[in-house]
Design an enzyme around this catalytic site. Structure first.
Site: not given
Ligand code: FAD
Ligand code: UQ1
Length: 411
Positions: A14, A35, A43, A161, A305-306, A308, A340
């Protein structure tokens, strides 16, 4: 002390995405990302790493290569927030002031809330796809498995996820079949939830999958202790807290309890009673501080929470933050879109897509609750590029327009 028009806290999915959008819009020197991590991980790939379909190394890139060039990277940890004075403090003692703040801190993994962890990860059979430290244990556990229980857990907290705790199980099931040891394995899914999945359409499909593959599902079972010496995992029945059940394991895949990072949870002005960043679930603006916005896993938006979901949120946040910077009220509303990809083996995937009310919101005009090879390839071969190139550079804002196009004349 430094001062920026926009400070982004967290450079994960994000934070990096929002920094890319606004540093290209506002120009050099206007946006900072705070960061501490050297590496940025994709992930969602860890599910495939656990199954041996990708390498851990393929899932990460140096943070320096991923964060936008036009933003200043402050390589520090935020240690406190001061929203009344528009500044944050970092662990080297700096104060960073902002006009606008985006909080994208993600989730903290609390393995230590389970007795015996994280130490037990250095013992045979204990693994977790949720951490780069332990994801390589998953394939090792599959390779070394000879016979016994393969136990998969889901904790009593929100997780990122929500499908990932069972994707690893379906992949394991197929691994055992391929290697001629499925009849020696007793596969057990112990989940804290009262359901197999939160959205009925996909829950129905998953119940069929577990029935067909002879997987045992126990609801309301929460892992509280791992005893690696005796290879036992202790579960508590959440409906009868005095009832503990011990499972002997040969393989144990742990999905840890999760919370927002301590630094956020401890800032009472910013979070709700559950410790999540308190934002308007449609506009993503903070409920008390109009110059603060949130995106991703750390917010209390009631959707799964993903990454996506972040794709679905980032366009809304781009518009609303731009409006705020122009002195206007937020006007763009998030529909709760999340997805998901429920990988159910080495070539199959149920592509769940839904909104914050648990209604399916599918992109393609076909039934996505069916296991499909096409969706597996979308997940394995296409998504990484959509993430690294599309999302993180600020171009991909989710499949909403694709969905509307695909459903023209159909709905
Ligand atoms: P993150 O990407 O986790 O980023 C948070 C950042 O904050 C990190 O870089 C961290 O270092 C930083 N941070 C932490 N504490 C501090 C601090 N005190 N000061 C400054 N920075 C800090 N999503 C999908 O869409 N599809 C999937 O198939 C999917 N599969 C997944 C499978 C697994 C095993 C896992 C673990 C996750 C999966 N996800 C999936 C979920 C997806 O990875 C997360 O929802 C996404 O990364 C969330 O983004 P974010 O920016 O909220 O947090
Ligand atoms: C998606 O947009 C996205 O973010 C880049 C993911 O994270 C890895 C996903 O897993 C999925 C499924 C989407 C959704 C996109 C489509 C085309 C279904």
């Amino acid at each position: 002390s430094k001062s920026y028009q926009l400070v982004v806290v967290g450079g994960g999915a994000g934070g990096c995405t929002m920094a890319a959008k606004f540093s290209s819009k506002l120009g050099k020197g206007k946006v900072a990302v705070i960061e501490p991590a050297d590496m940025h991980y994709y992930q969602p790939m860890w599910t495939l790493v656990g199954g041996g379909m990708k390498k851990l190394e393929d899932s990460g890139k140096p943070m320096s290569k991923v964060l936008p060039k036009k933003a200043d990277w402050i390589k520090q940890c935020v240690v406190s927030f001061d929203p009344k004075n528009n500044k944050v403090m970092t662990d080297d003692g700096q104060e960073v002031s902002y006009e606008y703040l985006v909080i994208a801190l993600g989730l903290q993994l609390n393995y230590n809330q389970i007795k015996g962890l994280p130490d037990a990860f250095s013992t045979p059979g204990v693994c977790s796809n949720y951490s780069p430290l332990y994801v390589k244990n998953t394939l090792k556990s599959l390779e070394n498995f000879s016979e016994g229980n393969a136990v998969f857990t889901f904790p009593a907290t929100p997780v990122k996820c929500a499908g990932a705790p069972q994707k690893v199980m379906y992949i394991s099931d197929e691994y055992f079949r391929k290697h001629g040891k499925r009849d020696k394995a007793n596969i057990i899914y112990n989940t804290s939830l009262p359901v197999i999945f939160g959205v009925k359409k996909y829950a129905d499909a998953l119940w069929e999958v577990v029935k067909e593959r002879n997987i045992k599902v126990n609801l309301r079972q929460n892992l509280i202790e791992v005893k690696p010496d005796s290879k036992e995992a202790v579960f508590q029945n959440l409906d009868k807290p005095e009832e503990l059940t011990i499972y002997q394991y040969e393989m144990l895949h742990v999905t840890p309890p999760m919370s927002t990072p301590d630094v956020l949870r401890n800032c009472g002005l910013l979070v709700d009673a559950t410790g999540f960043l308190n934002v308007n679930k449609e506009t993503l603006q903070h409920t008390c501080f109009p110059n603060i916005f949130g995106i991703g896993d750390c917010t209390n938006v009631p959707t799964s929470k993903t990454a996506a979901a972040i794709a679905g949120q980032c366009g809304v946040l781009r518009k609303n933050l731009s409006l705020a910077m122009a002195g206007k009220l937020p006007a763009s509303l998030y529909d709760g879109y999340t997805s998901c990809p429920l990988v159910t083996g080495y070539s199959k995937c149920i592509m769940a897509e839904f909104d914050m009310n648990g209604n399916p919101l599918e992109t393609f005009p076909i039934n996505q609750a069916k296991e499909r090879r096409l969706m597996f390839h979308l997940k394995k071969d296409m998504m990484p590029h959509m993430y690294w190139i599309g999302l993180l550079n600020g171009y991909w804002e989710g499949p909403k327009y694709l969905r509307k196009l695909m459903h023209l004349g159909l709905k």
